[in-house]
Design an enzyme around this catalytic site. Structure first.
Site, PDB file in Angstrom:
ATOM      1  N   GLY A 277      54.741  47.275  32.643  1.00 47.94           N
ATOM      2  CA  GLY A 277      53.296  46.875  32.329  1.00 47.94           C
ATOM      3  C   GLY A 277      52.823  45.721  33.414  1.00 47.94           C
ATOM      4  O   GLY A 277      51.862  45.770  33.984  1.00 47.94           O
ATOM      5  N   ARG A 278      53.971  44.484  33.484  1.00 50.45           N
ATOM      6  CA  ARG A 278      53.654  43.477  34.202  1.00 50.45           C
ATOM      7  C   ARG A 278      53.354  43.869  35.636  1.00 50.45           C
ATOM      8  O   ARG A 278      53.145  43.067  36.733  1.00 50.45           O
ATOM      9  CB  ARG A 278      54.183  42.321  34.040  1.00 50.45           C
ATOM     10  CG  ARG A 278      55.946  42.601  33.962  1.00 50.45           C
ATOM     11  CD  ARG A 278      56.707  41.643  33.278  1.00 50.45           C
ATOM     12  NE  ARG A 278      58.243  41.831  33.133  1.00 50.45           N
ATOM     13  CZ  ARG A 278      58.632  42.767  31.966  1.00 50.45           C
ATOM     14  NH1 ARG A 278      57.883  43.155  31.185  1.00 50.45           N
ATOM     15  NH2 ARG A 278      59.720  42.860  32.005  1.00 50.45           N
TER      16      ARG A 278
HETATM   17  O1  F6P Z   1      53.814  43.037  24.092  1.00 51.02           O
HETATM   18  C1  F6P Z   1      54.048  43.032  25.426  1.00 51.02           C
HETATM   19  C2  F6P Z   1      53.770  44.343  26.262  1.00 51.02           C
HETATM   20  O2  F6P Z   1      54.787  45.388  25.868  1.00 51.02           O
HETATM   21  C3  F6P Z   1      53.673  44.156  27.691  1.00 51.02           C
HETATM   22  O3  F6P Z   1      54.870  44.257  28.335  1.00 51.02           O
HETATM   23  C4  F6P Z   1      52.562  45.145  28.163  1.00 51.02           C
HETATM   24  O4  F6P Z   1      52.227  44.634  29.573  1.00 51.02           O
HETATM   25  C5  F6P Z   1      51.862  45.053  27.102  1.00 51.02           C
HETATM   26  O5  F6P Z   1      52.590  44.725  25.770  1.00 51.02           O
HETATM   27  C6  F6P Z   1      50.605  46.261  26.999  1.00 51.02           C
HETATM   28  O6  F6P Z   1      51.423  47.506  26.650  1.00 51.02           O
HETATM   29  P1  F6P Z   1      50.530  48.642  26.751  1.00 51.02           P
HETATM   30  O7  F6P Z   1      50.081  48.826  27.975  1.00 51.02           O
HETATM   31  O8  F6P Z   1      51.602  49.870  26.004  1.00 51.02           O
HETATM   32  O9  F6P Z   1      49.260  48.360  25.711  1.00 51.02           O
END
Ligand code: F6P
Length: 515
Positions: A277-278
């Site tokens: 994600g990051r």
């Molecule tokens: O809660 C943290 C997290 O898992 C992050 O690593 C990620 O970027 C964010 O939540 C959003 O996750 P998703 O793209 O699955 O909604």
């Protein structure tokens, strides 16, 4: 904790050099310190030139750190003994670096040139040629962006996502807002707080808005709740037969869930599981960037990151910006025992950069077990915080200059601003120079101790000639690789984030109990 207490424990692979570094660190801190930042400058007038490194239009001035060439040599030996070279190759070639989730971390592939005629070879993950998949998603994004600009059906874009599915595109859209297409407004909705929802919804007309649901898992509570509330508004205002789907795009790895929500297939963009994600702004999570700034600028951002990738992969550690930043960070954290890092862009357009780095760094390396699952007793990532210059000077700089805790700082400055008004920019840059000098030199005032500045506080200066899409892409990638390098040396998995799970689970339970 006493100085160097954390240096007593070390990753097994690099034990010998770790001990040498711990011994070497005694020259810089504690009762037997021989060097200060000022004495290092006094003994070598060329230090300010010799300790500056560069990658294209970005330079890194490391001179205001408590280091000598011997320190750097030991740190390079630390990187070698940690197997960094092999790990960098592994990053680019799809090694399973995210061992707990059994995945590679291939964000670099998202920005590399693998057009049909490029010389880059195919890369296969789980039987899929990921370069072909990336080309396909890029083509889908480009076509959608062009159609969006041509048809002009929408005046507002609302990007719904959180964490890594929010900060990256938000940072880029904000930093490069001067390149935004005229007549278009882009909003970011991430918080579950109804007031946050209201703030965005009250500023737009539903009929004229395109909503992007960015969620790799398509289960994140905040994102899915916000998306469903938008859908409910459409249905209540326009009736159950209204084609609300054309107002939605989804960026996700869970296509069926997006379909079930009502997003048309042509507006579902893939987010593969080998993108964390990051690290995802280079993927279709960057759709709001392409829509807001144009596909050309999105491509330029990718190109800049690809240049930083090439620098990281092929430049000797002694000149490698990400490696140098990482090693100096490890020196400060593990050997000088500094437990914080303050990120300070002196550039209004980079206001969101500290938040972005906070997630990138702390979610990646805020870990306390190693790759074998064993508890580790050496320090990992520092507490990362920051603010924008000069505003932060008038808030928490008191702490940076006079508290007992020494917090190394990353100052980030831009040579050429976009706007020129009088001597604003000269004054801004003078503040960078003044603050880094004050942190370094301090000032002793024996009669009025409240005016005493101990000095000897380290800082980095990262200098960008201009804030172009390329430069921003490179800056972000340089930090990504810095954080990866530190993870390798600490022998941890920088690509999972199980620390966020327990609280989510208990919140779900709490919601049930509240009901
Ligand atoms: O809660 C943290 C997290 O898992 C992050 O690593 C990620 O970027 C964010 O939540 C959003 O996750 P998703 O793209 O699955 O909604």
């Amino acid at each position: 904790m006493s100085n160097n207490a954390l240096a007593l424990k070390h990753p097994v692979k690099s034990a010998a050099v770790w001990e040498k570094l711990a011994h070497h660190a005694k020259q810089f801190s504690g009762d037997h310190a021989q060097y200060t930042l000022q004495s290092l400058f006094a003994s070598n007038p060329n230090r300010g030139r010799e300790m500056v490194f560069s990658c294209d239009n970005i330079s890194f001035d490391a001179s205001k750190n408590l280091i000598t060439q011997d320190t750097l040599d030991l740190l390079f030996a630390l990187a070698e003994s940690s197997g960094l070279k092999e790990k960098i190759e592994g990053l680019f070639t799809g090694e399973i670096l995210n061992t707990t989730e059994n995945r590679p971390a291939l964000h670099t592939a998202l920005r590399s040139d693998h057009s049909q005629n490029s010389s880059t070879k195919a890369l296969t993950v789980n039987g899929t040629d990921i370069f072909a998949a990336i080309r396909e998603t890029r083509a889908q994004m480009k076509a959608f962006t062009e159609k969006f600009h041509h048809e002009k059906q929408f005046t507002d874009i609302v990007h719904i996502g959180i964490g890594g599915s929010d900060f990256g595109p938000q940072l880029v859209c904000r930093s490069l807002s001067h390149l935004a297409k005229a007549g278009l407004k882009t909003h970011f909705l991430s918080n579950i707080d109804p007031d946050a929802f209201h703030e965005v919804i009250s500023r737009i007309s539903l009929e004229k808005s395109l909503f992007i649901i960015a969620s790799k898992s398509f289960t994140t509570q905040e994102t899915i709740t916000n998306a469903h509330s938008v859908k409910a508004l459409f249905l209540s205002q326009f009736g159950k037969d209204y084609d609300f789907g054309r107002h939605f795009c989804a960026v996700t790895g869970k296509h069926q869930a997006a379909r079930d929500f009502g997003v048309p297939d042509t507006q579902i963009f893939d987010l593969p599981d080998w993108v964390g994600g990051r690290f995802s702004l280079w993927s279709a999570v960057g759709l709001p960037i392409a829509l807001t700034l144009g596909y050309k600028n999105f491509s330029a951002l990718l190109e800049g990151a690809a240049q930083a990738d090439a620098h990281f992969r092929s430049t000797d550690f002694t000149q490698n910006l990400s490696v140098l930043m990482a090693l100096i960070g490890i020196w400060n954290r593990n050997f000088l025992d500094y437990s914080g890092l303050c990120v300070l862009p002196y550039a209004h357009r980079l206001a969101l950069f500290p938040n972005f780095i906070q997630q990138l760094d702390m979610e990646s390396n805020g870990k306390s077990v190693d790759l074998e699952g064993k508890a580790i007793e050496y320090a990992t990532t520092p507490l990362v915080f920051g603010g924008i210059g000069t505003l932060a000077q008038h808030t928490f700089f008191q702490f940076l200059h006079q508290s007992q805790d020494i917090v190394p700082c990353d100052f980030i400055a831009i040579g050429e601003p976009l706007a020129q008004y009088g001597d604003h920019h000269e004054k801004l840059i003078a503040n960078v120079l003044g603050q880094t000098k004050a942190l370094m030199e301090g000032r002793i005032n024996i009669s009025e101790t409240h005016k005493n500045f101990s000095g000897n506080r380290p800082s980095n200066l990262i200098w960008l000639d201009q804030l172009t899409p390329q430069a921003l892409g490179a800056l972000i990638a340089i930090y990504e690789h810095k954080i990866f390098t530190q993870g390798v040396i600490w022998n941890i998995n920088s690509f999972d984030q199980f620390g966020v799970e327990l609280g989510k689970e208990l919140a779900t339970e709490a919601l049930k109990n509240m009901a």
